[in-house]
Scaffold this motif. Structure first.
Motif, short mmCIF file in Angstrom:
data_model
loop_
_atom_site.label_atom_id
_atom_site.label_comp_id
_atom_site.label_asym_id
_atom_site.label_seq_id
_atom_site.Cartn_x
_atom_site.Cartn_y
_atom_site.Cartn_z
N VAL A 37 94.29 -65.76 -23.11
CA VAL A 37 92.95 -66.05 -23.58
C VAL A 37 93.91 -65.85 -25.15
CG1 VAL A 37 90.94 -64.96 -24.52
CG2 VAL A 37 91.12 -64.98 -23.06
N GLU A 64 93.54 -68.61 -16.79
CA GLU A 64 93.56 -68.37 -18.09
C GLU A 64 94.50 -67.58 -18.89
OE1 GLU A 64 89.70 -68.25 -19.94
OE2 GLU A 64 88.75 -69.99 -19.15
N THR A 97 94.70 -72.51 -18.41
CA THR A 97 93.70 -73.62 -19.63
C THR A 97 94.39 -71.73 -20.42
OG1 THR A 97 92.03 -74.23 -18.03
CG2 THR A 97 91.55 -73.46 -20.31
N ARG A 125 92.54 -70.35 -23.84
CA ARG A 125 91.45 -70.00 -24.56
C ARG A 125 91.72 -69.20 -26.35
NH1 ARG A 125 86.28 -70.37 -23.09
NH2 ARG A 125 86.81 -69.86 -20.09
N SER A 172 85.49 -72.57 -28.69
CA SER A 172 87.06 -72.22 -27.97
C SER A 172 87.58 -73.38 -27.70
CB SER A 172 87.15 -70.92 -27.19
OG SER A 172 86.16 -71.97 -26.04
N LEU A 181 90.00 -74.67 -25.88
CA LEU A 181 90.62 -74.73 -24.33
C LEU A 181 91.90 -75.78 -24.23
CD1 LEU A 181 87.31 -74.83 -22.39
CD2 LEU A 181 88.64 -72.91 -23.73
N GLY A 191 89.81 -67.59 -14.76
CA GLY A 191 88.57 -68.46 -16.18
C GLY A 191 87.91 -69.05 -15.11
#
Ligand code: ADP
Ligand code: MG
Length: 691
Positions: free
Chosen positions: A127, A125, A91, A93, A78, A80, A120
């Motif tokens: 996504v 995070e 973050t 992702r 992934s 980041l 996360g």
């Protein structure tokens, strides 16, 4: 559905057969359906949030400077990207990314992103957020208010749905007719239908969006009201339709029943007597009865239904008892044989365990009318089954049967233009006002009294780590000559694993409890094998019965005084209560041990503590409604009552009296509006249920 010519989906731009099929999956068949496809929630892209103040689960816009961006080789590769806005860092992702994306997100770049905040491994995070990289000047925030999020389906994006619904909204005043009487709108200060729909799809302030979600915005309340009204009108129509059908008017002196009653050795409770009187009044009428008898486990519903069966049999007709499982059917068979055979009544079963010859004989007896009472599962309405003169169907635990199955059975009983009466027993009692709405097309009888002498079951809640204490309890109970159930409910998705778990448990218990006869029943066993085990348990040859939840309903062994339920935290309240109802049937003190696996979630903790506090099925059902909502409990899809789109019977219960009044007013003063109101809210599954 009412499809006014102007409202056909094809009138909108860009709708071909493939898209129509996808929309159909969402129950959208007309422009009006699009308008009533309401948002589940809204996204707020109008305000920028500080990273330092984000809440897990919220969907927000944030922006910041890229601290670093690297490819992480974990279980899945992934990308980041860590961004920081001086209040905190987050973050992004991404599992799918390109080289150029990676280059764009270099250290020092500014990023604005929108997505759901998650926890996360190291920081908050998002996504696969939607994001834009910008230079010195941040792009403007969206100003168009809140973005609706709709229930979607495979291959149909939110954006596509939004565009279609916006097209429909442009024509809302022409497509969505105002169907509520003006007096009703005024009295409740309801907005007009067009305004309500516009506001729901596009609330223009945070307060308004919040009100929609909290369901207290007038637009939302208005639609909930209309939806409840639609269901009420539909139920009322189905009741009317039923009343145009013919049924055999049962004329019996009650002599046969009095014979049974005098042999019982106990008196009926007042509630049982009332219930019998109500069913009798139904049966005497020449239109098919459809009555729900609700009462706690062990309240004596089955006996009440036996009285109805005996009247029917005395009048020269047949009665059928339909159970949801083979085990329960066997139990009913045993009871009805015990009660009715001494009176000279011919009782027959249609069960999976029967061999070909036995089955043929049973079918013959049913066809010729020799069999006066027939007990079975849904096997009762297979094609090859024909009744001579079926006048009453008793259905146990109705929510387990599909709409089609019940419909098929009614058709099966059709005889010289008469359809059978139907009485349904349920041990999941619900408050009366709710029953009148959920089951508005039925009459409801409530047995609110238990036979005297029942001892409430003592319930203890223990972590699984206290298993040794439980084994000691089992030894004690068995030493006193009492019997024990050990229930291993579904904890795995797969039945095979569940069965395996039960088998392992039985083996482990047998090893830990030498000298105690341990039996095992589960859903994968052949009926005959299951019955052998049950029979040995009933006869007392086995002291401990390990079971999956197949014993949930109807097993009656008065000598059982202890029930252990493993993984109790996974079960719903009603199910726990039904299981627990298998003990406490004799005079002796009975116990239920609820074993749970720590840690307990909040709802599970609440459920177990209610079980500990209460033995009252009505109170437990009420709590269950609070914790789960009626849809789940009733298995509404199966009862033919579709899930409500806007309304919630629990939350909106206070509206029900006004809804009933409005329904009466529509029927009385605006009968032509009933069909369009129903058509707008109630889909065909319901119409089917009401045939
Ligand atoms: P339900 O179907 O409501 O769970 P049942 O009809 O199976 O309850 O009754 C449970 C048990 O109680 C049965 O053994 C039944 O014979 C017995 N029973 C029913 N009515 C009475 C009563 N009025 N007094 C004593 N026992 C009763
Ligand atoms: Mg029962």
């Amino acid at each position: 559905m009412t499809t006014t010519p102007a409202a056909a989906l094809t009138q909108l731009k860009g709708i071909g057969p493939r898209l129509r099929e996808k929309l159909g999956r969402l129950g959208i068949d007309s422009v009006q359906d699009l308008l009533f496809h309401l948002p589940m929630r809204y996204q707020d892209r109008t305000t920028l949030h500080d990273i330092g103040s984000l809440r897990i689960g919220s969907e927000v816009v944030v922006q910041g400077r890229v601290l670093d961006c690297r490819v992480h080789f974990g279980r899945r590769r992934s990308l980041l990207t860590r961004i920081d806005d001086d209040t905190g860092s987050l973050t992004m992702r991404m599992f799918h990314f390109s080289r150029s994306q990676q280059n764009n997100l270099e250290r020092g770049a500014f990023v604005r992103c929108f997505g759901e905040v998650r926890r996360g491994p190291r920081s908050l995070e998002m996504v696969h957020p939607e994001y834009t990289v910008f230079g010195d000047v941040p792009p403007p925030l969206e100003s168009g208010g809140f973005t609706p999020v709709y229930p979607a389906t495979e291959g149909l994006s939110q954006n596509h749905l939004r565009k279609l619904i916006d097209q429909a909204l442009a024509r809302v005043d022409e497509v969505a007719e105002e169907l509520l009487p003006a007096s009703l709108l005024a009295a409740n200060r309801f907005p007009a239908i067009g305004d309500a729909l516009r506001q729901l799809h596009h609330p223009d302030s945070a307060a308004e969006a919040g009100g929609m979600l909290a369901q207290n915005h007038p637009a939302r309340v208005r639609l909930a009201f209309e939806e409840l009204l639609a269901h009420h009108l539909a139920a009322w129509q189905s009741r009317r339709r039923r009343e145009t059908l013919n049924a055999t008017a049962v004329t019996a002196s009650g002599a046969l029943w009095r014979q049974l009653e005098s042999r019982l050795g106990f008196d009926l409770t007042g509630a049982q007597q009332r219930a019998i009187a109500e069913i009798r009044a139904d049966l005497e009428r020449g239109t098919p009865a459809h009555r729900l008898v609700q009462g706690d486990v062990g309240s004596g519903k089955t006996l009440v239904c036996a009285a109805a069966c005996l009247d029917v049999i005395e009048s020269g007709c047949q009665a059928a008892v339909m159970a949801p499982t083979e085990i329960l059917a066997e139990q009913h068979l045993a009871n009805f044989r015990k009660w009715l055979q001494p009176l000279g009544v011919h009782v027959t079963a249609l069960l999976g365990r029967q061999g070909a010859r036995e089955r043929r004989a049973a079918l013959e007896a049913v066809r010729t009318g020799v069999a006066q009472l027939v007990v079975g599962t849904h096997a009762l309405f297979q094609d090859e089954v024909a009744f001579e003169k079926l006048a009453l169907i008793v259905v146990d635990e109705q929510h387990r049967f599909g709409v089609m199955q019940r419909f098929a059975l009614r058709e099966k009983g059709r005889h010289n233009g008469a359809v059978p009466h139907q009485v349904t027993m349920t041990a999941t009692p619900i408050p009366r006002s709710l029953a009148m709405s959920l089951y508005a097309e039925m009459d409801v009888t409530t047995i609110d009294e238990l036979p005297p002498g029942r001892t409430p079951v003592d319930t203890v809640v223990l972590p699984a780590s206290r298993r040794d204490d439980v084994l000691a309890r089992i030894r004690d109970a068995c030493a006193r000559g009492e019997q024990v159930y050990w229930v291993c409910p579904v904890i795995e998705e797969s039945e095979t694993l569940e069965v395996q778990a039960a088998a392992d448990t039985a083996e482990a218990l047998a090893a830990a409890l030498p000298g105690i006869g341990v039996g095992l029943v589960h859903g994968r066993m052949k009926t005959a094998d299951k019955e052998v085990v049950m029979q040995r348990f009933r006869a007392g040859e086995l002291a401990l019965l390990v079971a999956t939840t197949v014993i949930e309903v109807g097993v009656d062994v008065p000598n059982a005084s202890l029930m252990v339920i493993e993984n109790a935290e996974r079960l719903g309240l009603s199910q726990l209560h039904q299981l627990r109802g298998r003990v406490g049937r004799g005079a002796r003190r009975s116990y239920c041990v609820l074993l749970y696996r720590a840690p307990l979630g909040e709802v599970a903790r609440e459920r177990l503590s209610i079980m500990k506090r209460s033995n009252d099925g009505f109170e437990i059902a009420r709590k269950d409604l609070e914790l789960r909502g009626p849809g789940e409990i009733m298995g509404t899809r199966q009862t033919g009552m579709q899930r409500m789109m806007v309304a919630d019977l629990m939350r909106d219960a206070a509206m029900l009296p006004a809804v009933r009044k409005a329904a009466a007013e529509i029927v009385d003063k605006h009968p032509e509006r009933a069909a369009p109101i129903i058509g707008r809210w109630v889909k065909s599954e319901m119409e089917l249920a009401n045939v």
